[in-house]
Scaffold this motif. Structure first.
Motif, mmCIF file in Angstrom:
data_model
loop_
_atom_site.group_PDB
_atom_site.id
_atom_site.type_symbol
_atom_site.label_atom_id
_atom_site.label_comp_id
_atom_site.label_asym_id
_atom_site.label_seq_id
_atom_site.Cartn_x
_atom_site.Cartn_y
_atom_site.Cartn_z
ATOM 1 N N MET B 145 37.519 36.015 50.107
ATOM 2 C CA MET B 145 38.150 34.685 50.015
ATOM 3 C C MET B 145 37.097 33.623 49.697
ATOM 4 N N ARG B 146 35.944 33.772 50.311
ATOM 5 C CA ARG B 146 34.864 32.810 50.052
ATOM 6 C C ARG B 146 34.428 32.893 48.595
ATOM 7 N N GLN B 147 34.366 34.126 48.080
ATOM 8 C CA GLN B 147 33.940 34.292 46.684
ATOM 9 C C GLN B 147 34.953 33.655 45.736
ATOM 10 N N LYS B 148 36.237 33.848 46.044
ATOM 11 C CA LYS B 148 37.276 33.268 45.188
ATOM 12 C C LYS B 148 37.213 31.737 45.233
ATOM 13 N N LEU B 149 36.909 31.198 46.402
ATOM 14 C CA LEU B 149 36.807 29.738 46.526
ATOM 15 C C LEU B 149 35.611 29.213 45.722
ATOM 16 N N ARG B 150 34.528 29.997 45.734
ATOM 17 C CA ARG B 150 33.346 29.597 44.950
ATOM 18 C C ARG B 150 33.669 29.591 43.462
ATOM 19 N N ILE B 151 34.395 30.612 43.024
ATOM 20 C CA ILE B 151 34.766 30.669 41.601
ATOM 21 C C ILE B 151 35.713 29.509 41.277
ATOM 22 N N ALA B 152 36.666 29.265 42.182
ATOM 23 C CA ALA B 152 37.650 28.192 41.954
ATOM 24 C C ALA B 152 36.957 26.839 41.782
ATOM 25 N N GLN B 153 35.967 26.543 42.627
ATOM 26 C CA GLN B 153 35.296 25.248 42.506
ATOM 27 C C GLN B 153 34.508 25.133 41.211
ATOM 28 N N SER B 154 34.067 26.273 40.675
ATOM 29 C CA SER B 154 33.251 26.212 39.456
ATOM 30 C C SER B 154 34.091 25.880 38.228
ATOM 31 N N LEU B 155 35.366 26.298 38.214
ATOM 32 C CA LEU B 155 36.176 26.064 37.016
ATOM 33 C C LEU B 155 37.264 25.012 37.241
ATOM 34 N N ALA B 156 37.317 24.457 38.450
ATOM 35 C CA ALA B 156 38.402 23.521 38.792
ATOM 36 C C ALA B 156 38.454 22.321 37.855
ATOM 37 N N HIS B 157 37.295 21.809 37.471
ATOM 38 C CA HIS B 157 37.263 20.573 36.677
ATOM 39 C C HIS B 157 37.301 20.837 35.178
ATOM 40 N N GLN B 158 37.670 22.066 34.797
ATOM 41 C CA GLN B 158 37.779 22.470 33.391
ATOM 42 C C GLN B 158 36.477 22.198 32.627
ATOM 43 N N PRO B 159 35.415 22.875 33.020
ATOM 44 C CA PRO B 159 34.140 22.657 32.332
ATOM 45 C C PRO B 159 34.143 23.274 30.938
ATOM 46 N N LYS B 160 33.271 22.773 30.091
ATOM 47 C CA LYS B 160 33.121 23.363 28.750
ATOM 48 C C LYS B 160 32.155 24.536 28.785
ATOM 49 N N VAL B 161 31.284 24.516 29.781
ATOM 50 C CA VAL B 161 30.313 25.601 29.942
ATOM 51 C C VAL B 161 30.402 26.082 31.390
ATOM 52 N N LEU B 162 30.571 27.392 31.552
ATOM 53 C CA LEU B 162 30.765 27.931 32.898
ATOM 54 C C LEU B 162 29.746 29.044 33.148
ATOM 55 N N PHE B 163 29.038 28.942 34.261
ATOM 56 C CA PHE B 163 28.055 29.955 34.627
ATOM 57 C C PHE B 163 28.529 30.665 35.896
ATOM 58 N N LEU B 164 28.647 31.968 35.823
ATOM 59 C CA LEU B 164 29.117 32.753 36.965
ATOM 60 C C LEU B 164 28.047 33.773 37.338
ATOM 61 N N ASP B 165 27.500 33.619 38.530
ATOM 62 C CA ASP B 165 26.445 34.521 38.989
ATOM 63 C C ASP B 165 27.070 35.560 39.919
ATOM 64 N N GLU B 166 27.125 36.798 39.476
ATOM 65 C CA GLU B 166 27.726 37.904 40.234
ATOM 66 C C GLU B 166 29.112 37.509 40.776
ATOM 67 N N PRO B 167 30.035 37.123 39.919
ATOM 68 C CA PRO B 167 31.314 36.607 40.428
ATOM 69 C C PRO B 167 32.198 37.652 41.090
ATOM 70 N N MET B 168 31.989 38.930 40.768
ATOM 71 C CA MET B 168 32.875 39.963 41.315
ATOM 72 C C MET B 168 32.425 40.451 42.694
#
Lengths: 305, 315
Positions: B145-168
């Motif tokens: 759940m924490r990981q999903k929340l971290r991913i959610a905050q990264s894309l919430a603002h609809q960025p043009k560039v998204l960096f995901l470090d070990e998202p799975m």
């Protein structure tokens, strides 16, 4: 696909292009920091502080009413003993004197307690949670972050300075028998109390935030802060025993120097010019050193060499 | 902000970047451009993936060289972060806040008005299946759940560039599929996504575009199949099942690009062909089958996947 419709059908296309910050980041950081502290405080702690301030504010209100309505209240048997309790004081002292009487010592004590309990957590908690990386992946600068933390400290310190002062002034305006006389005595008080609040916010804030930024544990931060206070109190004492007292050595005591400047600001038992000068120099030096240390410790990523 | 595209520049431009931590070199003279779509950043532990990701997301400054995102540098440019999303590898949440409150705060930091941020945060909570947690504090969330929340905050603002470090990391199978779908769709809609992982098949499910680094240096970049073609030291292994393996082997060996053919003594119809040029082999295969009157029942590339390419480049 389900996810696509969820993400792309929200009608936020208005956010395309350059965005303008709606609320200053420092405000949001300060607000979030306080919310985090409030949520993490136990019910007993919240009740203790609520009761303490309620009692304090009632005291500020009561004393203002008693001194400004002394002549009328002496005739009320139930209240007369309270008025007599102030018989030794000149009830005609100016408003700033009463502010100093009510605020000077409680603020110094509260600053110490608030920094140990709350100030210590402000950055160390973020560091422990690795939240700096999240903050600095947003449109937040180091300046915003530090200003936000000072804002949080400022709000905490306002509980012991600006709020009771406002209570006393508003009460005074309402109950004074001579409105114009009261205004002539009190018009400059808000400015002095604001400076007094800033003095405690900046000096105590810079030191506690510097310690907080160096740790990931608020307990360790509190212990370090307490240790710092002990050292800056004991070292001047030892030096003055060995080398004899001087204004410079006396001014090395950090908390006493802040108290000295605060007293001078409130025009209560102000130190003589030489001591006040050195106290100002020393407090400035401590604050600048703490600020420099603080700004260097605020990095999005903890780099281990 | 879009002017950089008109100038023919890439979303991410890394020019001769080096990064040292004291005496330790984490990245050495890396130059790289990345455009819209999903790119996998691959490398073993300690290869420099996280350092590169932190440099690209403005979390670190390079010791040497320059990083341009959307044609701009990070220095004194906080507005650039409005267009960037970062999901860090390490835990980085406010423990005392609820999931929706955390997302709202993050969106407000990105310039969203409180009302919109509040609405958007609840949409994302629903999308990432965190609704059941309600107003529970983040400190009570499970790892997934924490990981999903971290991913959610990264894309919430609809960025043009998204960096995901070990998202799975820490996600269950259902959540992995959800995140993979979201990331793929973001890439398809023009977002530049850089996904760092050491679990190769997860990246392979999302994209074939990879950046492989090892020991702080760039080893390869591009489409995984194209990279595979370029690995001349490691001929491509193709497993075939044919009606007459011996005749087929003889015909294959006559071709210049075939390096070796192996017959399997245990499985009589199985042949392993090692070729330098996959496309040429497939062209020749049709001719061989027709000329020799042979039939194949199966064809499978043994070492064409991302893991094989990665292993050849790293080990």
């Amino acid at each position: 696909m389900e996810a696509k419709s969820e993400i792309y059908s929200q009608g936020y296309r208005k956010w395309e292009g350059e965005r303008k910050q709606q609320t200053p980041p420092w405000f949001l950081i300060g607000e979030a920091g306080l919310a985090n502290l409030f949520e993490s405080s136990g019910k007993k702690t919240k009740f203790f502080f609520f009761s303490l301030f309620l009692f304090y504010y009632l005291g500020c209100f009561g004393i203002t009413v008693l001194r400004l309505q002394a002549d009328n209240l002496r005739s009320v048997p139930a209240i007369a003993p309270f008025v007599e309790a102030f018989a030794g004081l000149n009830l005609d002292y100016p408003e700033i004197w009463w502010h100093a009487y009510m605020l000077a010592n409680p603020t110094a004590a509260f600053a110490f307690i608030a920094m140990i309990i709350y100030g210590a957590q402000l950055i160390s908690k973020d560091k422990a949670a690795n939240a700096l990386q999240i903050y600095f992946s947003k449109a937040v600068t180091r300046f915003d972050y530090i200003l936000g933390k000072f804002f949080a400290i400022g709000l905490i310190m306002a509980l012991a300075t600006l709020v009771p002062s406002a209570i006393m002034l508003v009460t005074g305006l309402v109950v004074t028998p001579d409105f114009m006389k009261y205004i002539s005595q009190a018009w400059y008080v808000p400015f002095i109390i604001t400076a007094f609040w800033l003095l405690y916010t900046v000096t105590y804030g810079s030191v506690i935030l510097a310690f907080s930024a160096s740790q990931t544990s608020s307990t360790r931060t509190s212990v370090l802060f307490f240790g710092f206070l002990m050292v800056v109190e004991l070292v001047p004492l030892l030096i003055s025993k060995l080398m004899g007292a001087s204004d410079f050595i006396t001014a090395l005591s950090w908390s006493d120097s802040i108290k000295g400047i605060a007293d001078a600001l409130l025009a209560q038992e102000a130190a003589d010019g030489g001591l006040l000068f050195w106290q100002s120099v020393m407090v400035t030096a401590y604050t600048v050193a703490a600020m420099v240390f603080l700004s260097r410790r605020i990095e999005p990523v903890a780099v281990v060499s | 902000m879009e002017a950089f595209q008109q100038q023919g520049r890439h979303t991410i431009e890394i020019n001769k970047v080096s990064k040292w931590y004291g005496d330790v070199s984490a990245l050495n003279d890396v130059s790289l451009t990345i455009g819209p779509g999903v790119s996998g950043l691959l490398g073993p532990n300690g290869a420099g993936k996280s350092t590169l990701l932190k440099l690209m997301s403005g979390q670190l400054e390079p010791s040497l060289g320059s990083v341009h995102i959307l044609g701009q540098r990070f220095q004194n440019n906080p507005g650039l972060f409005h267009h960037i999303g970062l999901c860090p590898e390490q835990d980085s949440l406010w423990e005392e806040l609820s999931g929706p409150s955390f997302l709202t705060a993050m969106l407000e930091l990105q310039g969203w008005p409180h009302r919109d941020a509040h609405k958007r945060s609840h949409e994302l909570i629903g999308l990432f299946d965190l609704t059941k947690a309600g107003t529970r504090r983040v400190s009570g969330y499970s790892k997934g759940m924490r990981q999903k929340l971290r991913i959610a905050q990264s894309l919430a603002h609809q960025p043009k560039v998204l960096f995901l470090d070990e998202p799975m990391s820490g996600l269950d199978a259902t959540s992995r599929t959800l995140v993979a779908d979201i990331v793929r769709e973001l890439g398809e809609t023009g977002v530049t996504v850089v996904i760092s992982s050491h679990v190769l098949h997860e990246v392979e499910n999302i994209t074939k575009e990879v950046i492989i680094i090892n020991q702080g240096s760039l080893r390869a970049r591009g489409n995984v199949y194209e990279i595979r073609e370029l690995l001349a030291d490691h001929p491509l292994q193709l497993e075939l099942r044919v009606s007459d393996p011996r005749r087929f082997s003889r015909a294959c060996m006559a071709k210049n690009h075939v390096v070796k053919v192996e017959l399997d003594p245990n499985e009589k119809d199985r042949v392993l062909v090692f070729t330098q040029h996959q496309n040429q082999f497939f062209q020749d295969l049709y001719e061989i089958l027709e000329a020799e009157d042979l039939a194949i029942t199966s064809l499978h590339a043994e070492d064409e996947d991302m893991e094989a390419v990665f292993n050849y480049l790293i080990k």
